[in-house]
Structure formats: C-alpha cells, structure tokens
Write a protein that holds these residues in place. Structure first.
Motif, mmCIF file in Angstrom:
data_model
loop_
_atom_site.group_PDB
_atom_site.id
_atom_site.type_symbol
_atom_site.label_atom_id
_atom_site.label_comp_id
_atom_site.label_asym_id
_atom_site.label_seq_id
_atom_site.Cartn_x
_atom_site.Cartn_y
_atom_site.Cartn_z
ATOM 1 N N GLY A 18 36.117 38.174 47.668
ATOM 2 C CA GLY A 18 37.366 38.202 48.356
ATOM 3 C C GLY A 18 36.884 37.703 49.625
ATOM 4 N N ARG A 19 37.954 36.875 50.362
ATOM 5 C CA ARG A 19 37.528 36.277 51.591
ATOM 6 C C ARG A 19 38.900 36.311 52.457
ATOM 7 N N GLY A 20 38.961 36.443 53.655
ATOM 8 C CA GLY A 20 39.855 36.498 54.618
ATOM 9 C C GLY A 20 40.125 35.086 55.122
ATOM 10 N N ASN A 21 40.746 34.892 56.245
ATOM 11 C CA ASN A 21 41.246 33.687 56.816
ATOM 12 C C ASN A 21 40.087 33.396 57.694
ATOM 13 N N ILE B 69 36.620 39.659 56.888
ATOM 14 C CA ILE B 69 36.252 38.365 56.934
ATOM 15 C C ILE B 69 35.614 37.987 55.367
ATOM 16 N N PHE B 70 34.949 38.802 54.694
ATOM 17 C CA PHE B 70 34.742 38.634 53.241
ATOM 18 C C PHE B 70 33.976 39.895 52.728
ATOM 19 N N GLN B 71 34.054 40.017 51.422
ATOM 20 C CA GLN B 71 33.533 41.117 50.825
ATOM 21 C C GLN B 71 32.579 40.706 49.554
ATOM 22 N N TYR B 72 31.454 41.578 49.344
ATOM 23 C CA TYR B 72 30.492 41.132 48.287
ATOM 24 C C TYR B 72 30.506 42.369 47.408
ATOM 25 N N SER C 225 31.737 44.929 52.999
ATOM 26 C CA SER C 225 32.941 44.117 53.562
ATOM 27 C C SER C 225 32.326 43.908 55.073
ATOM 28 N N TRP C 226 32.741 42.839 55.513
ATOM 29 C CA TRP C 226 32.495 42.366 56.895
ATOM 30 C C TRP C 226 33.694 42.139 57.652
ATOM 31 N N TYR C 227 34.110 42.736 58.744
ATOM 32 C CA TYR C 227 35.181 42.585 59.437
ATOM 33 C C TYR C 227 34.651 42.203 60.814
ATOM 34 N N GLN C 228 35.705 41.377 61.611
ATOM 35 C CA GLN C 228 35.400 40.931 62.893
ATOM 36 C C GLN C 228 36.323 41.858 63.732
#
Lengths: 112, 114
Positions: free
Chosen positions: B56-59, B46-49, B33-36
C-alpha cells in the motif's frame, strides 16, 4: 480531499467536567474508527476504538459514540483531568489490512 | 510503552541529501506503516509493508522508499530531500492475528531539512 475532519482545532475544559471531541468522515467504506492521544515529542498513543457494527464503546473515563447515518463520531472524557491535556486525533480505516486516515487533531486543554 | 522504537530521534539534513530512518516493531507484528506528520496536521500515510513486501502506498513520490526485514525492523529512505520534507516521521506496527485492529506508534523521528 479530507476524508476525516476534526473541525475544532482546540478545546478548553475545566477539570472534572466532560470533554467532548468531535470527528466527521466522508468515506462510507470506513469500517473501523480509532482515537489517539499525542503529547509533544511522543508518538500517538492508542486510546479507544469502535467498529462500524457498534454505536458505543466504553473504556473507563473514555467513551466513543458512532453515528453512521450522520458519519460522525465523538469521544467523551468524563471526568476530565489535567493529564488529559494533549492533541487528540481521530482516525479511520476501511476493511482489511489498510492504513489509517487521520484528522488534523484537536488540542484539548484541561484547566485545573 | 508500545514496543515500537525509532532512530534517530532528531535529524538535520540539507536540501538534496538522502536520509534513512529506522524502526523496530514488536515481535510478531508483520505489518509496518510509515506516516509523515507536518506541523499542525494529522499523520499522512506514506506506505505500508506486510511480510517484507510493499502492499500500500499513499500520495508520496518514488523518492520515498522503504524496506522491511524479517526481524520486524524497517527503514524509510528519502532521496533528494526537499524543504517540505521537514516533518515528524512515524512508524506504526500491527499484527493481523486475533483481529489486530490497532496500530501502535513509535515516538517518531523529527527531520529538519535546511
């Protein structure tokens, strides 16, 4: 819409005393809760977690309490040490392979 | 030591440019997962793989994109950089084996957009 709230931006505690960090959430589908600790220039480090089927989990000096009816959890650190000074994030997620939702963090300062 | 590494540690770009951030996860951790994290805020998803597919994807707008590779590494790409993209970018990995409830974070890449 902030689903996880940490209403105290900062907390100052004397060394040896108890630190209590609080977290509230709004999403009743949250199933798992975690606390992370973050030092400057580092990524968040996992501290302790609790499943929604429990109301308490303890690991050494760290204890997390969960009150589902109040949608509230807290992290207790006893005794507090200067090395505990950091930003603490509360995070939660729903069941399954879902991402974490974080609060804004509470900066804990433990004074010697 | 979480076993999650990120590169570069710091980066300065100008508005309109493109950037690629990299992450290397622990072996066996098939979810990344990536976060800002903006200043004074908690990390934002941000999104997940999972197994090289976005699940999954955030806004975040489409100019934020990613890839996950079979060797447990991943990338975050951001096109047409804006000043508000200045933040700490965190990569986190976990495995679903044995519950795998905990996400382990890398040290982050601090991006400054001028």
């Amino acid at each position: 819409d902030q689903q996880v709230k940490q209403n105290s931006p900062s907390l100052s505690v004397q060394e040896g005393r108890i630190s209590i960090l609080n977290c509230d959430y709004t999403n009743s589908m949250f199933d798992y809760f975690l606390w992370y600790k973050k030092y400057p220039a580092e990524g968040p480090t996992f501290l302790i977690s609790i499943s929604s089927i429990k109301d308490k989990n303890e690991d050494g000096r760290f204890t997390v309490f969960l009150n589902k009816s109040a949608k509230h959890l807290s992290l207790h650190i006893v005794p507090s040490q200067p090395g505990d000074s950091a930003v603490y994030f509360c995070a939660a997620r729903t069941r399954g392979n879902t991402p974490l939702v974080f609060g804004k963090g509470t900066r804990l300062s433990v004074i010697a | 030591e979480t076993g999650v590494t990120q590169s570069p540690t710091h980066l300065i770009k100008t508005r309109g440019q493109q950037v690629t951030l990299r992450c290397s996860s622990q072996s066996g951790h098939n979810t990344v997962s990536w976060y800002q994290q903006a200043l004074g805020q908690g990390p934002q998803f941000i999104f997940q793989y999972y197994r090289e597919e976005e699940n999954g994807r955030g806004n975040f707008p489409p100019r934020f994109s990613g890839l996950q590779f079979p060797n447990y590494s991943s990338e975050l790409n951001v096109n047409a950089l804006e000043l508000d993209d200045s933040a700490l970018y965190l990569c986190a990995s976990r495995t679903l084996a044995g519950g795998g409830e905990t996400q382990y974070f890398g040290p982050g890449t601090r991006l400054l957009v001028l």
